[in-house]
Design a protein around this motif. Structure first.
Motif, PDB file in Angstrom:
ATOM      1  N   GLU A  81      47.798  44.808  42.334  1.00  0.00           N
ATOM      2  CA  GLU A  81      46.362  44.855  42.576  1.00  0.00           C
ATOM      3  C   GLU A  81      46.098  45.735  43.791  1.00  0.00           C
ATOM      4  OE1 GLU A  81      44.258  40.950  41.554  1.00  0.00           O
ATOM      5  OE2 GLU A  81      46.215  40.325  42.353  1.00  0.00           O
ATOM      6  N   PHE A  82      45.108  46.602  43.660  1.00  0.00           N
ATOM      7  CA  PHE A  82      44.775  47.559  44.705  1.00  0.00           C
ATOM      8  C   PHE A  82      43.326  47.386  45.132  1.00  0.00           C
ATOM      9  CE2 PHE A  82      48.354  49.304  42.512  1.00  0.00           C
ATOM     10  CZ  PHE A  82      49.080  50.007  43.446  1.00  0.00           C
ATOM     11  N   VAL A 101      52.844  54.746  28.804  1.00  0.00           N
ATOM     12  CA  VAL A 101      51.580  54.111  29.155  1.00  0.00           C
ATOM     13  C   VAL A 101      51.094  53.356  27.930  1.00  0.00           C
ATOM     14  CG1 VAL A 101      49.174  54.543  29.801  1.00  0.00           C
ATOM     15  CG2 VAL A 101      51.015  55.859  30.880  1.00  0.00           C
ATOM     16  N   THR A 102      50.813  52.076  28.098  1.00  0.00           N
ATOM     17  CA  THR A 102      50.317  51.265  26.977  1.00  0.00           C
ATOM     18  C   THR A 102      48.808  51.082  27.042  1.00  0.00           C
ATOM     19  OG1 THR A 102      50.864  49.242  28.186  1.00  0.00           O
ATOM     20  CG2 THR A 102      52.521  50.069  26.639  1.00  0.00           C
ATOM     21  N   VAL A 103      48.234  51.139  28.238  1.00  0.00           N
ATOM     22  CA  VAL A 103      46.777  51.137  28.430  1.00  0.00           C
ATOM     23  C   VAL A 103      46.495  52.194  29.486  1.00  0.00           C
ATOM     24  CG1 VAL A 103      44.753  49.826  29.202  1.00  0.00           C
ATOM     25  CG2 VAL A 103      46.553  48.666  27.893  1.00  0.00           C
ATOM     26  N   PRO A 104      45.847  53.305  29.107  1.00  0.00           N
ATOM     27  CA  PRO A 104      45.552  54.341  30.090  1.00  0.00           C
ATOM     28  C   PRO A 104      44.692  53.797  31.231  1.00  0.00           C
ATOM     29  CG  PRO A 104      45.163  55.154  27.867  1.00  0.00           C
ATOM     30  CD  PRO A 104      45.407  53.662  27.764  1.00  0.00           C
ATOM     31  N   LEU A 105      44.950  54.316  32.414  1.00  0.00           N
ATOM     32  CA  LEU A 105      44.206  53.903  33.595  1.00  0.00           C
ATOM     33  C   LEU A 105      42.749  54.350  33.454  1.00  0.00           C
ATOM     34  CD1 LEU A 105      44.675  52.535  36.324  1.00  0.00           C
ATOM     35  CD2 LEU A 105      45.152  54.778  37.267  1.00  0.00           C
ATOM     36  N   ALA A 106      41.847  53.388  33.396  1.00  0.00           N
ATOM     37  CA  ALA A 106      40.421  53.693  33.209  1.00  0.00           C
ATOM     38  C   ALA A 106      39.587  52.486  33.606  1.00  0.00           C
ATOM     39  CB  ALA A 106      40.148  54.047  31.743  1.00  0.00           C
ATOM     40  N   ARG A 107      38.303  52.732  33.812  1.00  0.00           N
ATOM     41  CA  ARG A 107      37.348  51.648  34.080  1.00  0.00           C
ATOM     42  C   ARG A 107      37.223  50.829  32.806  1.00  0.00           C
ATOM     43  NH1 ARG A 107      34.814  49.512  38.438  1.00  0.00           N
ATOM     44  NH2 ARG A 107      32.695  48.884  38.028  1.00  0.00           N
ATOM     45  N   THR A 112      36.580  46.474  36.235  1.00  0.00           N
ATOM     46  CA  THR A 112      37.612  46.989  37.136  1.00  0.00           C
ATOM     47  C   THR A 112      38.329  48.160  36.485  1.00  0.00           C
ATOM     48  OG1 THR A 112      39.359  45.533  36.297  1.00  0.00           O
ATOM     49  CG2 THR A 112      38.030  44.690  38.111  1.00  0.00           C
ATOM     50  N   SER A 113      38.979  48.960  37.311  1.00  0.00           N
ATOM     51  CA  SER A 113      39.872  49.983  36.780  1.00  0.00           C
ATOM     52  C   SER A 113      41.197  49.302  36.509  1.00  0.00           C
ATOM     53  CB  SER A 113      40.036  51.130  37.773  1.00  0.00           C
ATOM     54  OG  SER A 113      38.841  51.863  37.821  1.00  0.00           O
ATOM     55  N   PHE A 114      41.771  49.587  35.351  1.00  0.00           N
ATOM     56  CA  PHE A 114      42.948  48.861  34.898  1.00  0.00           C
ATOM     57  C   PHE A 114      43.793  49.779  34.029  1.00  0.00           C
ATOM     58  CE2 PHE A 114      45.108  46.249  31.716  1.00  0.00           C
ATOM     59  CZ  PHE A 114      45.718  45.284  32.504  1.00  0.00           C
ATOM     60  N   GLY A 115      45.105  49.604  34.097  1.00  0.00           N
ATOM     61  CA  GLY A 115      46.029  50.311  33.228  1.00  0.00           C
ATOM     62  C   GLY A 115      47.330  49.549  33.118  1.00  0.00           C
ATOM     63  N   MET A 116      48.073  49.822  32.059  1.00  0.00           N
ATOM     64  CA  MET A 116      49.372  49.170  31.849  1.00  0.00           C
ATOM     65  C   MET A 116      50.397  50.214  31.436  1.00  0.00           C
ATOM     66  SD  MET A 116      48.416  45.640  29.799  1.00  0.00           S
ATOM     67  CE  MET A 116      50.124  45.162  29.662  1.00  0.00           C
ATOM     68  N   LEU A 117      51.642  49.949  31.820  1.00  0.00           N
ATOM     69  CA  LEU A 117      52.734  50.821  31.406  1.00  0.00           C
ATOM     70  C   LEU A 117      54.025  50.026  31.308  1.00  0.00           C
ATOM     71  CD1 LEU A 117      54.723  51.579  34.087  1.00  0.00           C
ATOM     72  CD2 LEU A 117      52.638  52.781  34.725  1.00  0.00           C
ATOM     73  N   CYS A 129      42.280  47.533  39.962  1.00  0.00           N
ATOM     74  CA  CYS A 129      41.539  47.825  41.182  1.00  0.00           C
ATOM     75  C   CYS A 129      40.099  47.391  40.981  1.00  0.00           C
ATOM     76  CB  CYS A 129      41.596  49.327  41.501  1.00  0.00           C
ATOM     77  SG  CYS A 129      40.704  49.751  43.003  1.00  0.00           S
ATOM     78  N   SER A 130      39.646  46.437  41.788  1.00  0.00           N
ATOM     79  CA  SER A 130      38.289  45.924  41.629  1.00  0.00           C
ATOM     80  C   SER A 130      37.307  46.537  42.606  1.00  0.00           C
ATOM     81  CB  SER A 130      38.282  44.404  41.778  1.00  0.00           C
ATOM     82  OG  SER A 130      38.856  44.032  42.999  1.00  0.00           O
ATOM     83  N   ASN A 131      37.788  47.097  43.708  1.00  0.00           N
ATOM     84  CA  ASN A 131      36.899  47.696  44.717  1.00  0.00           C
ATOM     85  C   ASN A 131      36.917  49.210  44.561  1.00  0.00           C
ATOM     86  OD1 ASN A 131      36.491  45.174  45.742  1.00  0.00           O
ATOM     87  ND2 ASN A 131      38.066  45.358  47.301  1.00  0.00           N
ATOM     88  N   GLU A 132      35.804  49.755  44.101  1.00  0.00           N
ATOM     89  CA  GLU A 132      35.748  51.212  43.939  1.00  0.00           C
ATOM     90  C   GLU A 132      34.542  51.776  44.625  1.00  0.00           C
ATOM     91  OE1 GLU A 132      36.550  52.458  39.901  1.00  0.00           O
ATOM     92  OE2 GLU A 132      37.353  50.491  39.529  1.00  0.00           O
TER      93      GLU A 132
END
Length: 132
Positions: A81-82, A101-107, A112-117, A129-132
């Motif tokens: 978490e960032f 990458v299984t879920v591209p990093l995106a809003r 929140t912005s989220f991604g999986m790999l 990342c919840s604070n942008e």
């Protein structure tokens, strides 16, 4: 009480830890090897492989080891978490090298912005990342 996950590799724990260090997650603070200082060795293949490691960085703590009978990681993921999206992009990009990458990093729709790999060592990682 504190939850401290432990990652099991077959014989590539040390390169995995070096990779995580290069990605900026922290560093191994303890490395004990099978066969060193009269440590037992289950098989000769395991001699000098990692029996126990502690990996630490800012906000990161996990353990890891080589086990020739380890099963691939299933049904769980390591979550990072960032507070800053810019600080999340670099490790996400670096850790995806050699993996997938299984879920591209995106809003995401939940805000929140989220991604999986899955990294090159078969470990699943989630980035949020919840604070942008």
């Amino acid at each position: 009480m504190r939850l401290s996950p432990s990652l099991f590799y077959t014989t590539n724990c040390e390169p995995a830890l070096a990779f995580y260090e290069q990605c900026g997650l922290g560093r191994a603070t303890i490395l004990l090897r099978w066969g060193d200082n009269n440590m037992p060795v289950r098989t000769e293949t395991m001699r000098a492989k990692i029996m126990h490691a502690r990996f630490e960085g800012p906000g990161v703590l996990f353990h890891a080891s080589d086990n020739d009978d380890a099963e691939p990681m299933k049904g769980s993921a390591m979550m990072l978490e960032f507070d800053d999206l810019g600080r999340m992009r670099r490790p996400f990009t670096r850790m995806s090298e050699g993996g997938r990458v299984t879920v591209p990093l995106a809003r995401q729709v939940w805000g929140t912005s989220f991604g999986m790999l899955v990294d090159a060592f078969g470990v699943q990682w989630m980035f949020s990342c919840s604070n942008e």
